[in-house]
Design an enzyme around this catalytic site. Structure first.
Site, PDB file in Angstrom:
ATOM      1  N   HIS A 232       0.815  -1.222   0.000  1.00 58.10           N
ATOM      2  CA  HIS A 232       0.000   0.000   0.000  1.00 58.10           C
ATOM      3  C   HIS A 232       0.842   1.262   0.000  1.00 58.10           C
ATOM      4  O   HIS A 232       0.347   2.331  -0.329  1.00 58.10           O
ATOM      5  CB  HIS A 232      -0.937   0.002   1.212  1.00 58.10           C
ATOM      6  CG  HIS A 232      -2.028  -1.013   1.094  1.00 58.10           C
ATOM      7  ND1 HIS A 232      -3.308  -0.698   0.721  1.00 58.10           N
ATOM      8  CD2 HIS A 232      -2.018  -2.350   1.256  1.00 58.10           C
ATOM      9  CE1 HIS A 232      -4.040  -1.791   0.678  1.00 58.10           C
ATOM     10  NE2 HIS A 232      -3.281  -2.819   1.000  1.00 58.10           N
TER      11      HIS A 232
ATOM     12  N   ASP B  98       3.460   9.439  -0.780  1.00 59.39           N
ATOM     13  CA  ASP B  98       2.279   8.651  -0.422  1.00 59.39           C
ATOM     14  C   ASP B  98       2.088   7.547  -1.460  1.00 59.39           C
ATOM     15  O   ASP B  98       2.237   7.804  -2.655  1.00 59.39           O
ATOM     16  CB  ASP B  98       1.033   9.565  -0.432  1.00 59.39           C
ATOM     17  CG  ASP B  98       0.073   9.247   0.701  1.00 59.39           C
ATOM     18  OD1 ASP B  98      -0.048   8.065   1.050  1.00 59.39           O
ATOM     19  OD2 ASP B  98      -0.546  10.186   1.222  1.00 59.39           O
TER      20      ASP B  98
HETATM   21  C1  GDG Z   1      -2.205   3.824   3.232  1.00 56.92           C
HETATM   22  C2  GDG Z   1      -1.160   4.467   2.302  1.00 56.92           C
HETATM   23  C3  GDG Z   1      -2.819   4.378   0.438  1.00 56.92           C
HETATM   24  C4  GDG Z   1      -8.815   9.962   7.559  1.00 56.92           C
HETATM   25  N1  GDG Z   1      -9.211  10.628   8.653  1.00 56.92           N
HETATM   26  C5  GDG Z   1     -10.355  10.075   9.046  1.00 56.92           C
HETATM   27  C6  GDG Z   1     -10.666   9.029   8.168  1.00 56.92           C
HETATM   28  N2  GDG Z   1      -9.699   8.990   7.255  1.00 56.92           N
HETATM   29  C7  GDG Z   1      -9.686   8.055   6.118  1.00 56.92           C
HETATM   30  C8  GDG Z   1      -9.650   8.770   4.780  1.00 56.92           C
HETATM   31  C9  GDG Z   1      -9.075   7.703   3.883  1.00 56.92           C
HETATM   32  C10 GDG Z   1      -8.143   6.934   4.839  1.00 56.92           C
HETATM   33  O1  GDG Z   1      -8.521   7.271   6.173  1.00 56.92           O
HETATM   34  C11 GDG Z   1      -6.693   7.366   4.659  1.00 56.92           C
HETATM   35  O2  GDG Z   1      -6.213   6.805   3.480  1.00 56.92           O
HETATM   36  P1  GDG Z   1      -4.981   7.426   2.693  1.00 56.92           P
HETATM   37  O3  GDG Z   1      -4.886   6.708   1.412  1.00 56.92           O
HETATM   38  O4  GDG Z   1      -5.207   8.873   2.494  1.00 56.92           O
HETATM   39  O5  GDG Z   1      -3.704   7.258   3.621  1.00 56.92           O
HETATM   40  P2  GDG Z   1      -3.082   6.110   4.630  1.00 56.92           P
HETATM   41  O6  GDG Z   1      -3.897   5.968   5.858  1.00 56.92           O
HETATM   42  O7  GDG Z   1      -1.678   6.531   4.851  1.00 56.92           O
HETATM   43  O8  GDG Z   1      -3.158   4.735   3.807  1.00 56.92           O
HETATM   44  C12 GDG Z   1      -1.854   5.279   1.219  1.00 56.92           C
HETATM   45  C13 GDG Z   1      -3.751   3.628   1.385  1.00 56.92           C
HETATM   46  O9  GDG Z   1      -3.008   2.928   2.403  1.00 56.92           O
HETATM   47  C14 GDG Z   1      -4.631   2.617   0.645  1.00 56.92           C
HETATM   48  O10 GDG Z   1      -3.873   1.734  -0.126  1.00 56.92           O
HETATM   49  O11 GDG Z   1      -3.601   5.194  -0.413  1.00 56.92           O
HETATM   50  O12 GDG Z   1      -0.889   5.821   0.323  1.00 56.92           O
HETATM   51  O13 GDG Z   1      -0.273   5.302   3.052  1.00 56.92           O
HETATM   52  O14 GDG Z   1     -10.048   6.812   3.426  1.00 56.92           O
HETATM   53  O15 GDG Z   1     -10.937   9.203   4.423  1.00 56.92           O
HETATM   54  N3  GDG Z   1     -11.761   8.255   8.275  1.00 56.92           N
HETATM   55  C15 GDG Z   1     -12.621   8.534   9.297  1.00 56.92           C
HETATM   56  N4  GDG Z   1     -12.382   9.546  10.198  1.00 56.92           N
HETATM   57  C16 GDG Z   1     -11.277  10.354  10.105  1.00 56.92           C
HETATM   58  O16 GDG Z   1     -11.105  11.287  10.907  1.00 56.92           O
HETATM   59  N5  GDG Z   1     -13.719   7.781   9.436  1.00 56.92           N
END
Ligand code: GDG
Length: 475
Positions: free
Chosen positions: A155, A363
């Protein structure tokens, strides 16, 4: 169809319907429900001594979870996974440390988990392993005689060879990864880094169809960019517009413009640089004073890892300093909220805002960028300002792409986004919604599993052919 076995560091959700279930959890869960299967991994609990998995059967899906001892947690999770691999793979080797004991703990936990999973496996199962905590997992399964097809999806970014080599056991890790049958990355660039390591290091070769031959094994290596379900996000964003918290932010904004950012509180997300670029905008363009606010939601994660405590202090300091410099009695430039919100509320907040400000220093993909686009009202969409170092930048052609190390460029992009005419905003939004729909989360999952099943069939064909040849030769 064969059962699917999903292995990830954390199993989520342990109970269905939990609002915290992110896109990934939903996508994986859908696949498990279709074929029936097992989701295996850490329960999130610290236990006094290792015990067999706790089994929770819900319809066709079995959740099999294990606790970690404090030592395992410290060495495998907090140590090698999050204090060595996470920073190094995000190009922050200045923050990475290496400790042999922690690495030994990382390998030990992978071995233990593999043994526990083996007891649950059936001959026809296919196994799908997720993320950097489990790079050696297939090797550990192979060592105890498991021959099922095993796929792996990373990821986070896969670093270029020079950066990977800063992790002392780099070659052992890559060799372990070659025990998988399919290895998937978020982007072409990540796939290329892996292939470069293999080829330039003289460890193997790659054919045009993405088959890597290394360390006496053949594996399929490809990019499978993770997606979202844009239409259900769009629906939720519209439906949650009248939630109290959304309404009160809307009321408090009056005719001010809103820039929204949401990230886990992590140094890879570039939060300090982002605040400073916003400061630069206010400094260079006083016309925006009192007319724009930045809302940053950053729920804390891994708060027991030291570097995460530092980033929190740093960020609070920066928000305070910038607000102190520019705030007026009725205007706070940055609202920094160090807490978690309900997922659908976030989508509604995205829809309310004029700019999505997503500028990680590095990222794997960044789902927030995709969610921001999907949440917009197509008639009056906001503009996405996106880092070139997010995997998502390869896929969101309508974003204003910035270098998060160039504060002036980011400030200019913010100003351009805030002033962009409606027709251009609509065109950019439409340019992104098409690809988001075409490459949604089901496509990601089905493409990966399709490749894994194909490899499985191909290898059983090969195995059959070999057996046949052996039988013919009277061996
Ligand atoms: C890893 C990789 C890759 C955030 N704050 C809250 C919340 N979120 C949710 C977002 C989004 C998820 O969490 C975060 O996903 P990201 O992709 O932005 O980043 P990582 O957590 O670092 O994820 C990344 C991912 O895996 C998938 O393969 O894209 O590059 O680092 O969905 O909306 N959700 C809730 N409350 C919050 O305050 N419910």
């Amino acid at each position: 169809m064969s059962r699917l076995i999903v292995v990830s560091n954390r199993v989520a959700p342990t109970q269905e319907g939990r609002p915290a279930a992110g896109g990934l959890a939903i996508g994986v869960l859908d696949a498990l429900k279709e074929t029936g299967g097992v989701w295996f991994g850490w329960s999130g609990e610290i236990v006094s001594e290792a015990a067999p998995p706790v089994i929770d059967q819900q319809d066709s899906v079995t959740y099999a979870t294990v606790g970690l001892t404090k030592r395992d947690y410290d060495q495998y999770y907090r140590g090698f996974s999050n204090a060595t691999l996470w920073p190094a793979f995000h190009y922050r080797n200045d923050l990475a440390r290496f400790d042999r004991q922690e690495y030994a703990g990382y390998l030990r936990v992978n071995v233990t988990l593999a043994k526990q999973l083996k007891a649950l496996l059936e001959p026809d199962d296919i196994v799908w392993v997720h993320d950097y905590h489990l790079l050696p997992f297939a090797r550990c399964l192979r060592d105890i005689g498991v021959t099922n097809p095993i796929g792996f999806f990373l990821h986070i970014p896969f670093p270029v060879p020079e950066m990977l080599r800063t992790v002392p056991p780099h070659e052992e890790l890559v060799k372990c990864m070659c025990s998988y049958d399919v290895v998937g990355f978020q982007t072409e660039a990540d796939r290329q880094s892996f292939v470069d390591y293999i080829e330039r290091g003289g460890h193997g070769s790659t054919s045009d169809d993405g088959i890597v031959h290394a360390y006496d094994r053949f594996l399929k290596v490809a990019a499978y960019p993770i997606g979202i379900y844009p239409d259900s996000i769009a629906k939720a964003a519209a439906q949650f517009a009248d939630r109290k918290v959304v309404k009160s932010l809307r009321d408090s904004m009056r005719d001010r413009k809103l820039i929204m950012s949401v990230d886990r509180l992590d140094y890879s997300k570039g939060l300090v640089e982002r605040f400073q670029a916003f400061e630069r905008l206010l400094q260079n363009a006083p016309g925006w004073h009192g007319r724009v606010s930045l809302v940053q939601i950053a729920p804390p994660t891994r708060s027991d890892v030291q570097t995460y405590q530092r980033i929190r202090q740093n960020l609070e300091g920066e928000a305070g300093r910038i607000n102190g410099r520019f705030a007026q009695l009725d205007w706070t430039p940055i609202q920094y909220l160090n807490r978690k919100y309900e997922r659908n509320v976030l989508m509604a907040l995205f829809r309310l805002s004029q700019v999505g400000y997503v500028t990680p220093l590095r990222d794997g993909m960044n789902l927030v960028a995709k969610e921001y686009v999907a949440s917009q009202d197509p008639e009056d969409p906001g503009v996405l300002v996106l880092s070139q170092f997010a995997g998502a930048a390869e896929q969101l052609p309508g974003a204003l792409v910035v270098n998060p190390f160039d504060l002036s460029q980011m400030a200019e992009a913010l100003e351009r986004a805030l002033s962009m005419p409606l027709a251009e905003r609509q065109a950019r939004h439409a340019d992104m919604m098409g690809p988001l729909r075409e490459n949604n989360l089901s496509v990601w999952r089905d493409t990966f599993l399709g490749d894994l099943r194909r490899v499985a069939n191909a290898s059983s064909v090969t195995a059959k052919a070999v057996k046949l040849a052996d039988a013919t030769a009277g061996r």
